[in-house]
Design a protein around this motif. Structure first.
Motif, PDB file in Angstrom:
ATOM      1  N   GLU A  54      55.552  30.409  36.591  1.00  0.00           N
ATOM      2  CA  GLU A  54      55.372  31.308  35.448  1.00  0.00           C
ATOM      3  C   GLU A  54      56.303  30.847  34.337  1.00  0.00           C
ATOM      4  N   PRO A  55      55.879  31.003  33.080  1.00  0.00           N
ATOM      5  CA  PRO A  55      56.681  30.445  31.985  1.00  0.00           C
ATOM      6  C   PRO A  55      58.034  31.099  31.800  1.00  0.00           C
ATOM      7  N   ARG A  56      58.141  32.432  32.078  1.00  0.00           N
ATOM      8  CA  ARG A  56      59.397  33.128  31.816  1.00  0.00           C
ATOM      9  C   ARG A  56      59.870  32.812  30.402  1.00  0.00           C
ATOM     10  N   GLN A  57      61.093  32.333  30.266  1.00  0.00           N
ATOM     11  CA  GLN A  57      61.628  32.003  28.944  1.00  0.00           C
ATOM     12  C   GLN A  57      61.742  30.500  28.726  1.00  0.00           C
ATOM     13  N   THR A  58      61.107  29.733  29.587  1.00  0.00           N
ATOM     14  CA  THR A  58      61.213  28.283  29.474  1.00  0.00           C
ATOM     15  C   THR A  58      60.166  27.725  28.517  1.00  0.00           C
ATOM     16  N   SER A  59      60.362  26.504  28.091  1.00  0.00           N
ATOM     17  CA  SER A  59      59.405  25.818  27.231  1.00  0.00           C
ATOM     18  C   SER A  59      58.250  25.303  28.063  1.00  0.00           C
ATOM     19  N   SER A  60      57.206  24.873  27.384  1.00  0.00           N
ATOM     20  CA  SER A  60      56.047  24.333  28.098  1.00  0.00           C
ATOM     21  C   SER A  60      56.431  23.070  28.856  1.00  0.00           C
ATOM     22  N   HIS A  61      57.306  22.272  28.273  1.00  0.00           N
ATOM     23  CA  HIS A  61      57.742  21.061  28.953  1.00  0.00           C
ATOM     24  C   HIS A  61      58.480  21.413  30.245  1.00  0.00           C
ATOM     25  N   ARG A  62      59.415  22.377  30.174  1.00  0.00           N
ATOM     26  CA  ARG A  62      60.155  22.779  31.368  1.00  0.00           C
ATOM     27  C   ARG A  62      59.224  23.433  32.395  1.00  0.00           C
ATOM     28  N   LEU A  63      58.244  24.196  31.905  1.00  0.00           N
ATOM     29  CA  LEU A  63      57.290  24.843  32.809  1.00  0.00           C
ATOM     30  C   LEU A  63      56.508  23.801  33.599  1.00  0.00           C
ATOM     31  N   LEU A  64      56.070  22.737  32.925  1.00  0.00           N
ATOM     32  CA  LEU A  64      55.326  21.690  33.618  1.00  0.00           C
ATOM     33  C   LEU A  64      56.199  20.981  34.645  1.00  0.00           C
ATOM     34  N   GLU A  65      57.495  20.842  34.345  1.00  0.00           N
ATOM     35  CA  GLU A  65      58.393  20.247  35.330  1.00  0.00           C
ATOM     36  C   GLU A  65      58.484  21.122  36.578  1.00  0.00           C
ATOM     37  N   GLN A  66      58.533  22.452  36.376  1.00  0.00           N
ATOM     38  CA  GLN A  66      58.607  23.368  37.515  1.00  0.00           C
ATOM     39  C   GLN A  66      57.317  23.314  38.339  1.00  0.00           C
ATOM     40  N   VAL A  67      56.189  23.278  37.653  1.00  0.00           N
ATOM     41  CA  VAL A  67      54.908  23.189  38.357  1.00  0.00           C
ATOM     42  C   VAL A  67      54.826  21.878  39.119  1.00  0.00           C
ATOM     43  N   ASP A  68      55.297  20.823  38.530  1.00  0.00           N
ATOM     44  CA  ASP A  68      55.254  19.514  39.168  1.00  0.00           C
ATOM     45  C   ASP A  68      56.156  19.484  40.412  1.00  0.00           C
ATOM     46  N   THR A  69      57.297  20.148  40.315  1.00  0.00           N
ATOM     47  CA  THR A  69      58.196  20.217  41.468  1.00  0.00           C
ATOM     48  C   THR A  69      57.550  20.970  42.613  1.00  0.00           C
ATOM     49  N   ALA A  70      56.904  22.092  42.278  1.00  0.00           N
ATOM     50  CA  ALA A  70      56.235  22.875  43.314  1.00  0.00           C
ATOM     51  C   ALA A  70      55.098  22.080  43.948  1.00  0.00           C
ATOM     52  N   LEU A  71      54.386  21.302  43.150  1.00  0.00           N
ATOM     53  CA  LEU A  71      53.314  20.484  43.692  1.00  0.00           C
ATOM     54  C   LEU A  71      53.878  19.424  44.636  1.00  0.00           C
ATOM     55  N   TYR A  72      54.999  18.840  44.239  1.00  0.00           N
ATOM     56  CA  TYR A  72      55.637  17.846  45.104  1.00  0.00           C
ATOM     57  C   TYR A  72      56.018  18.465  46.458  1.00  0.00           C
ATOM     58  N   GLN A  73      56.529  19.677  46.412  1.00  0.00           N
ATOM     59  CA  GLN A  73      56.899  20.359  47.640  1.00  0.00           C
ATOM     60  C   GLN A  73      55.680  20.630  48.508  1.00  0.00           C
ATOM     61  N   ALA A  74      54.551  20.967  47.882  1.00  0.00           N
ATOM     62  CA  ALA A  74      53.323  21.198  48.646  1.00  0.00           C
ATOM     63  C   ALA A  74      52.845  19.911  49.307  1.00  0.00           C
ATOM     64  N   LYS A  75      52.959  18.801  48.599  1.00  0.00           N
ATOM     65  CA  LYS A  75      52.573  17.517  49.178  1.00  0.00           C
ATOM     66  C   LYS A  75      53.479  17.184  50.373  1.00  0.00           C
ATOM     67  N   GLN A  76      54.791  17.430  50.204  1.00  0.00           N
ATOM     68  CA  GLN A  76      55.737  17.131  51.267  1.00  0.00           C
ATOM     69  C   GLN A  76      55.540  18.043  52.475  1.00  0.00           C
ATOM     70  N   ALA A  77      54.967  19.211  52.232  1.00  0.00           N
ATOM     71  CA  ALA A  77      54.744  20.155  53.328  1.00  0.00           C
ATOM     72  C   ALA A  77      53.540  19.764  54.177  1.00  0.00           C
ATOM     73  N   GLY A  78      52.862  18.738  53.831  1.00  0.00           N
ATOM     74  CA  GLY A  78      51.750  18.270  54.661  1.00  0.00           C
ATOM     75  C   GLY A  78      50.409  18.255  53.972  1.00  0.00           C
ATOM     76  N   ARG A  79      50.369  18.548  52.677  1.00  0.00           N
ATOM     77  CA  ARG A  79      49.128  18.590  51.892  1.00  0.00           C
ATOM     78  C   ARG A  79      48.247  19.757  52.348  1.00  0.00           C
ATOM     79  N   GLY A  80      47.261  20.074  51.497  1.00  0.00           N
ATOM     80  CA  GLY A  80      46.446  21.249  51.772  1.00  0.00           C
ATOM     81  C   GLY A  80      47.266  22.511  51.687  1.00  0.00           C
ATOM     82  N   CYS A  81      48.316  22.502  50.841  1.00  0.00           N
ATOM     83  CA  CYS A  81      49.251  23.622  50.716  1.00  0.00           C
ATOM     84  C   CYS A  81      49.362  24.073  49.262  1.00  0.00           C
ATOM     85  N   ILE A  82      49.800  25.332  49.092  1.00  0.00           N
ATOM     86  CA  ILE A  82      50.031  25.901  47.762  1.00  0.00           C
ATOM     87  C   ILE A  82      51.460  26.412  47.743  1.00  0.00           C
ATOM     88  N   THR A  83      52.266  25.943  46.793  1.00  0.00           N
ATOM     89  CA  THR A  83      53.671  26.297  46.724  1.00  0.00           C
ATOM     90  C   THR A  83      53.999  26.884  45.369  1.00  0.00           C
TER      91      THR A  83
END
Length: 476
Positions: A410-439
């Motif tokens: 969620e964007p909260r008070q962050t910029s769009s650039h920072r928001l995309l970094e957070q989304v990208d981090t969560a996606l990386y964690q989902a991949k590391q969790a074995g794929r087919g995951c939502i984080t």
């Protein structure tokens, strides 16, 4: 009245010699038959010769060659179509039978007559011998007859012919007296088919009454503009803008000069231009393969969604989806199958979203999803339903079973650039969790984790990555 006696055509056998044209005219003089010789040049008919009887009975006051000084009418006193003119009625050299016609000169004198035409060989091109018999003067000014053919200045012929737009000259009675090649192309008729024809016959039935009123107004006021529909030869309608002015014939009589602008062509050009602009806009904002918004325009949509969320205090969830093992699909089945998978995946996700949601092709097999009005927990549940549906529905003709990994923030008070970094981090964690995951991204911003395909030397992140602090990953 019975038809006159047959015009001698000569013996069926080989004559000892061909009579000269002048000898033929003199011979018809002795038989009491008036005769004219017409020469056809383009759209014009020229009187190239006449015997003495024709000059006398038709009051021919100028020596040939001269432009046709008469208006030819049928037995019902209607103008002959251009192709029915005695000089043009038959293209072959066989003689014609006698037929009843009327002829009117430029002074209004009307004569009834019988005529017969025959093509003759000549060095000057196509010529036609017209024999006239039983020429009878009639009432020179019957009210129901069209006006005699006007004599048009040669300069008017040249000027009309050089115009790049459609143009014609119309006499006071509404008959076409001169047309240019552009008009012929517009309506699909040859000039010989238009000359002598009522201008109103070219108009669509719904435009004829308005066209007649405008014609009278032009003759009275000297000009004007109006819009009508013209019927082409193939039956199609063409909308034209007509600009009129008055000119005079060689005798000083007023004629209407009409210039026609093809609005249908203009509308078609405008339509094509609009279609090209829409295509350019589509290419600038859409991914051509999937039809989704592309990354460049998606960035703008993300900024707009964040501003709207903050302005109205509404939640906004942003997710990044990545198809698992997509490189294997391309390697084993080819890029054509890979493209088909991307299209079908886009369609499947689209059917399960709300109208207010926006799916964006971010690049390759990555998709950005904007979910206004919902928080990350509701977004997690939505993506869970999509993932469950995807693993049950094969994609492409190869019926491939695929899954995706997703990160949500969620964007909260962050910029769009920072928001995309957070989304990208969560996606990386989902991949590391074995794929087919939502984080879901952590509430407290952290330094972005490195994606598996962009690892840098010295990275100490564990292969499994940190576990999400809340919202457990949904396994495949």
């Amino acid at each position: 009245m019975d038809a006159p006696q047959a015009l001698p055509d000569g013996d069926a056998g080989q004559p000892p010699r061909q009579p000269t044209l002048q000898a033929t005219l003199d011979g018809l003089d002795q038989l009491g038959i008036a005769a004219l010789v017409y020469r056809v040049e383009g759209d014009e008919n020229w009187v190239a010769g006449a015997n003495a009887l024709a000059c006398q009975q038709l009051a021919l006051d100028a020596r040939p060659p001269l432009a046709d000084p008469w208006q030819w009418l049928d037995d019902q006193h209607q103008p002959l179509a251009a192709d029915d003119h005695p000089a043009r009625r038959r293209a072959d050299s066989a003689p014609q039978g006698w037929r009843r016609c009327h002829l009117r000169d430029r002074h209004g004198s009307l004569r009834a007559l019988w005529l017969r035409c025959r093509r003759i060989e000549a060095d000057a091109g196509r010529q036609v011998l017209v024999a006239l018999d039983e020429i009878t003067p009639l009432d020179p000014h019957p009210a129901d007859l069209p006006a005699p053919t006007p004599r048009l200045p040669a300069s008017l012929h040249q000027w009309i012919g050089s115009l790049p737009i459609s143009a014609c000259v119309i006499d006071a009675k509404g008959y076409l007296r001169l047309v240019n090649p552009t008009l012929c192309t517009l309506v699909g008729y040859a000039a010989s088919e238009l000359l002598g024809r009522p201008y109103g016959e070219l108009l669509a039935p719904a435009s004829r009454e308005r066209g007649e009123r405008h014609h009278q107004a032009v003759l009275a006021d000297g000009g004007g503009q109006h819009r009508v529909e013209v019927v082409r030869r193939d039956g199609s309608l063409c909308s034209v803008q007509v600009a009129d002015s008055l000119v005079n014939d060689a005798d000083g009589q007023p004629l209407r000069l009409a210039c026609l602008v093809d609005l249908t062509a203009q509308r078609e050009q405008t339509r094509q231009l609009e279609a090209r602009n829409r295509r350019l806009e589509y290419l600038a904002t859409r991914d051509e393969m999937t039809g989704l918004h592309n990354r460049r325009y998606g960035q703008q949509l993300l900024e707009q969604a964040i501003r709207r969320s903050r302005r109205y205090g509404e939640p906004l969830a942003v997710a990044m989806l990545d198809l698992d093992h997509f490189k294997t699909v391309n390697d084993e089945h080819g890029h054509a199958v890979g493209d088909e998978v991307l299209r079908e995946f886009s369609d499947l996700v689209g059917t399960m979203l709300r109208q207010s949601d926006t799916l964006i092709r971010w690049g390759g097999e990555e998709f950005l999803l904007l979910l206004p009005g919902v928080d990350r927990f509701s977004a997690h549940a939505t993506l869970g339903r999509v993932l469950a549906r995807l693993v049950q529905q094969p994609l492409s003709a190869c019926e491939l079973q695929l899954s995706f990994s997703a990160g949500i923030a969620e964007p909260r008070q962050t910029s769009s650039h920072r928001l995309l970094e957070q989304v990208d981090t969560a996606l990386y964690q989902a991949k590391q969790a074995g794929r087919g995951c939502i984080t879901m991204a952590e509430e407290t911003p952290q330094l972005p984790a490195l994606r598996e395909d962009t690892a840098r030397p010295g990275n100490s992140a564990s292969p499994t990555g940190p576990a999400p602090p809340e919202g457990p990953a949904l396994p495949l």
